[in-house]
Write a protein that holds these residues in place. Structure first.
Motif, PDB file in Angstrom:
ATOM      1  N   THR A   1       1.148  -1.558  -0.427  1.00  0.00           N
ATOM      2  CA  THR A   1       0.035   0.113  -0.273  1.00  0.00           C
ATOM      3  C   THR A   1       1.035   1.119   0.361  1.00  0.00           C
ATOM      4  O   THR A   1       1.731   1.377   0.616  1.00  0.00           O
ATOM      5  N   VAL A   2       0.375   1.978  -0.706  1.00  0.00           N
ATOM      6  CA  VAL A   2       1.351   3.714  -0.726  1.00  0.00           C
ATOM      7  C   VAL A   2      -0.038   4.905  -0.506  1.00  0.00           C
ATOM      8  O   VAL A   2      -1.660   3.998  -0.938  1.00  0.00           O
ATOM      9  N   ALA A   3       0.346   5.375   0.821  1.00  0.00           N
ATOM     10  CA  ALA A   3      -0.583   6.417   1.052  1.00  0.00           C
ATOM     11  C   ALA A   3      -0.283   7.788   1.254  1.00  0.00           C
ATOM     12  O   ALA A   3       0.895   7.792   1.356  1.00  0.00           O
ATOM     13  N   TRP A   4      -0.765   8.989   1.064  1.00  0.00           N
ATOM     14  CA  TRP A   4      -0.486  10.041   0.305  1.00  0.00           C
ATOM     15  C   TRP A   4      -1.359  11.261   1.124  1.00  0.00           C
ATOM     16  O   TRP A   4      -2.908  10.717   1.277  1.00  0.00           O
ATOM     17  N   GLN A   5      -1.341  12.201   1.151  1.00  0.00           N
ATOM     18  CA  GLN A   5      -2.135  13.667   1.344  1.00  0.00           C
ATOM     19  C   GLN A   5      -2.536  14.042   0.453  1.00  0.00           C
ATOM     20  O   GLN A   5      -2.118  14.704  -0.764  1.00  0.00           O
ATOM     21  N   GLY A   6      -4.012  13.693   0.236  1.00  0.00           N
ATOM     22  CA  GLY A   6      -4.463  14.511  -1.089  1.00  0.00           C
ATOM     23  C   GLY A   6      -4.752  16.121  -1.200  1.00  0.00           C
ATOM     24  O   GLY A   6      -4.191  16.266   0.507  1.00  0.00           O
ATOM     25  N   LEU A   7      -5.045  16.823  -1.743  1.00  0.00           N
ATOM     26  CA  LEU A   7      -5.364  18.545  -1.733  1.00  0.00           C
ATOM     27  C   LEU A   7      -6.823  18.335  -0.891  1.00  0.00           C
ATOM     28  O   LEU A   7      -7.162  19.488  -0.341  1.00  0.00           O
ATOM     29  N   SER A   8      -7.877  17.781  -1.744  1.00  0.00           N
ATOM     30  CA  SER A   8      -9.400  17.912  -1.213  1.00  0.00           C
ATOM     31  C   SER A   8      -9.803  16.898  -0.582  1.00  0.00           C
ATOM     32  O   SER A   8      -9.487  15.870  -0.975  1.00  0.00           O
ATOM     33  N   PRO A   9     -10.738  16.960  -0.035  1.00  0.00           N
ATOM     34  CA  PRO A   9     -11.697  15.805   0.551  1.00  0.00           C
ATOM     35  C   PRO A   9     -12.649  15.259  -0.050  1.00  0.00           C
ATOM     36  O   PRO A   9     -13.380  15.372  -0.681  1.00  0.00           O
ATOM     37  N   VAL A  10     -12.375  13.701  -0.199  1.00  0.00           N
ATOM     38  CA  VAL A  10     -12.583  12.698  -0.336  1.00  0.00           C
ATOM     39  C   VAL A  10     -13.136  11.522   0.889  1.00  0.00           C
ATOM     40  O   VAL A  10     -13.945  11.723   2.293  1.00  0.00           O
ATOM     41  N   SER A  11     -13.967  10.694   0.637  1.00  0.00           N
ATOM     42  CA  SER A  11     -14.561   9.474   1.335  1.00  0.00           C
ATOM     43  C   SER A  11     -12.987   9.115   2.234  1.00  0.00           C
ATOM     44  O   SER A  11     -12.447   8.762   1.105  1.00  0.00           O
ATOM     45  N   ALA A  12     -13.123   8.712   3.156  1.00  0.00           N
ATOM     46  CA  ALA A  12     -12.134   7.864   4.304  1.00  0.00           C
ATOM     47  C   ALA A  12     -11.353   6.492   3.218  1.00  0.00           C
ATOM     48  O   ALA A  12     -12.413   6.160   3.234  1.00  0.00           O
TER      49      ALA A  12
END
Length: 188
Positions: free
Chosen positions: A140-151
């Protein structure tokens, strides 16, 4: 005798009013175009981050597959992801070298600007988890998006991407993840 009036005397200021309305319509259109440009730049950044995450995801999956006899040693678990900021430095074994290289890549070491790493996603983290079947691993690769979506559901990086109090990114809504499964076959 009747006096004729010319059209110039009866329509004074009409062309100025038309010019004013045209300028207002043009200004509203240009503001809309500026807003569209801002949204396009945010979408472009999201797409760039997703592309980088895919490259890094495939990189680690390939490293695990290439070192099949030692696949279990790549496991990090979802609670202790490699985060690109505090990378392991030991390179005594192939797994340690792979983990160190992957961790540095998650931190953006492939591209630098002004002495800082900028070549990957914002807040990139990576996890390798053993699946219950004993011969498969979830990368798994996780990162910080720029706008909210569903978790997202995968646990890698969970609760590490919450914004400040009152932020729209609360509850992991700005966390993005990509996963793949690496199956290690039993060769005879």
């Amino acid at each position: 005798m009747t006096r004729l009036t010319s059209p110039l005397h009866t329509q004074r200021g009409t062309s100025l009013l038309e010019v004013l309305v045209t300028i207002i319509i043009l200004a509203i259109g240009l503001l809309g175009l500026a807003g569209l440009q801002a949204r396009l730049q945010a979408s472009e950044m999201e797409a760039y981050q997703r592309a980088q995450a895919l490259i890094l995801l495939n990189d680690m999956a390939s490293r695990i597959t290439a070192n099949r006899p030692n696949a279990a040693s790549y496991e990090t678990g979802s609670d202790s992801p490699l985060d690109g900021a505090d990378c392991p430095t030991s390179t005594a074994t192939r797994q340690q070298d792979d983990a160190s290289t992957w961790c540095n890549a998650l931190g953006g070491a492939a591209e630098t600007m002004g002495g800082g790493n900028v070549g990957a996603m914002v807040g990139g983290r990576g996890c390798v988890e053993a699946l219950p079947d004993g011969s498969s691993y979830l990368v798994t690769v996780a990162w910080q998006g720029l706008s909210p979506v569903s978790a997202p559901a995968p646990a890698c990086g969970k609760n590490l991407y919450n914004g400040a109090a009152g932020s729209t990114c609360a509850g992991d809504l700005c966390r993005r993840v990509l996963t793949t499964i690496v199956r290690i076959g039993k060769l005879k």
